[in-house]
Write a protein that holds these residues in place. Structure first.
Motif, PDB file in Angstrom:
ATOM      1  N   THR A 155       0.837  -1.184   0.091  1.00 37.15           N
ATOM      2  CA  THR A 155      -0.034   0.020   0.030  1.00 37.15           C
ATOM      3  C   THR A 155       0.820   1.269   0.016  1.00 37.15           C
ATOM      4  OG1 THR A 155       0.097   0.063   2.424  1.00 37.15           O
ATOM      5  CG2 THR A 155      -1.620  -1.242   1.508  1.00 37.15           C
ATOM      6  N   ASP A 156       0.207   2.412  -0.162  1.00 35.70           N
ATOM      7  CA  ASP A 156       0.850   3.556   0.288  1.00 35.70           C
ATOM      8  C   ASP A 156       1.603   3.469   1.448  1.00 35.70           C
ATOM      9  OD1 ASP A 156       0.218   4.556  -2.266  1.00 35.70           O
ATOM     10  OD2 ASP A 156      -1.042   6.230  -1.533  1.00 35.70           O
ATOM     11  N   PHE A 157       2.511   4.161   1.833  1.00 30.85           N
ATOM     12  CA  PHE A 157       3.382   4.005   3.001  1.00 30.85           C
ATOM     13  C   PHE A 157       3.921   5.369   3.629  1.00 30.85           C
ATOM     14  CE2 PHE A 157       5.793   3.093  -0.608  1.00 30.85           C
ATOM     15  CZ  PHE A 157       6.998   3.893  -0.347  1.00 30.85           C
ATOM     16  N   VAL A 171       6.664   2.307   7.265  1.00 31.16           N
ATOM     17  CA  VAL A 171       5.514   1.835   8.086  1.00 31.16           C
ATOM     18  C   VAL A 171       4.374   1.795   7.090  1.00 31.16           C
ATOM     19  CG1 VAL A 171       3.797   2.313   9.723  1.00 31.16           C
ATOM     20  CG2 VAL A 171       6.285   3.139  10.042  1.00 31.16           C
ATOM     21  N   SER A 172       3.798   0.781   6.778  1.00 28.84           N
ATOM     22  CA  SER A 172       2.643   0.423   6.018  1.00 28.84           C
ATOM     23  C   SER A 172       1.517  -0.255   6.879  1.00 28.84           C
ATOM     24  CB  SER A 172       3.206  -0.417   4.907  1.00 28.84           C
ATOM     25  OG  SER A 172       1.902  -0.700   4.025  1.00 28.84           O
ATOM     26  N   GLU A 173       0.468  -0.012   6.711  1.00 33.25           N
ATOM     27  CA  GLU A 173      -0.812  -0.506   7.434  1.00 33.25           C
ATOM     28  C   GLU A 173      -0.423  -0.594   8.815  1.00 33.25           C
ATOM     29  OE1 GLU A 173      -1.211  -3.967   4.890  1.00 33.25           O
ATOM     30  OE2 GLU A 173      -2.807  -3.208   3.978  1.00 33.25           O
ATOM     31  N   SER A 174       0.234   0.158   9.483  1.00 36.55           N
ATOM     32  CA  SER A 174       0.335   0.510  10.909  1.00 36.55           C
ATOM     33  C   SER A 174       1.578  -0.795  11.475  1.00 36.55           C
ATOM     34  CB  SER A 174      -0.707   0.225  11.993  1.00 36.55           C
ATOM     35  OG  SER A 174      -1.647   1.172  11.640  1.00 36.55           O
ATOM     36  N   LYS A 175       2.385  -0.995  10.454  1.00 43.90           N
ATOM     37  CA  LYS A 175       3.423  -2.043  10.712  1.00 43.90           C
ATOM     38  C   LYS A 175       4.577  -1.512  10.211  1.00 43.90           C
ATOM     39  CE  LYS A 175       0.297  -5.887  10.434  1.00 43.90           C
ATOM     40  NZ  LYS A 175      -0.228  -7.047   9.596  1.00 43.90           N
TER      41      LYS A 175
END
Length: 148
Positions: free
Chosen positions: A95-97, A131-135
């Motif tokens: 995803t975007d990050f 950081v992507s999808e809170s990870k």
């Protein structure tokens, strides 16, 4: 995006034109941290994940941007280069990050600035993470040198 971020993004794209092709936007500049938004669509590879080279390039660019913005704000003159780097890829990015760069310790900038003013050369380690999808998907560490 505030005026500080917009002005520095324009400076970044002028000083290093290739960075514009990475599809990044500087979203926040704080005292000891900078945050950059990255585009999945402009950096994906044949596996439909963000290309590792893009992750490395954006991490270096974000860390360099933190240093360059601090140097400009402090009115220092010199040449900023990366001396060494290390990156660990932890998870694929789909995803975007965001890429967030910061100093290892709060007093790193003041120590760096003092050394540079005294010796005309200084180095500091800057970290960055994607950081992507809170990870956290990658961790970067680079040593940057400012010299006259």
């Amino acid at each position: 995006m505030g005026q500080l971020e917009q002005n520095f993004e324009n400076t970044l794209f002028k000083l290093i034109p290739q960075t514009k092709n990475l599809g990044i936007k500087i979203t926040r500049i704080e005292d000891h941290q900078i945050t950059v938004h990255g585009s999945y669509a402009l950096n994906k590879n044949h596996l439909d994940i963000v290309f590792g080279g893009s992750i490395a390039g954006i991490s270096i660019t974000t860390a360099w941007s933190l240093m360059q913005s601090k140097i400009e704000q402090a009115g220092l003159k010199g040449n900023l280069v990366i001396k060494s780097q290390e990156i660990d890829y932890l998870l694929p990015v789909k995803t975007d990050f965001e890429c967030v760069a910061s100093f290892q310790a709060l007093d790193d900038w003041e120590s760096f600035k003092k050394t540079y003013q005294e010796k005309g050369r200084a180095k500091v380690t800057v970290t960055a993470q994607i950081v992507s999808e809170s990870k956290t998907t990658s961790k970067f560490q680079g040593v940057f040198v400012l010299y006259q």
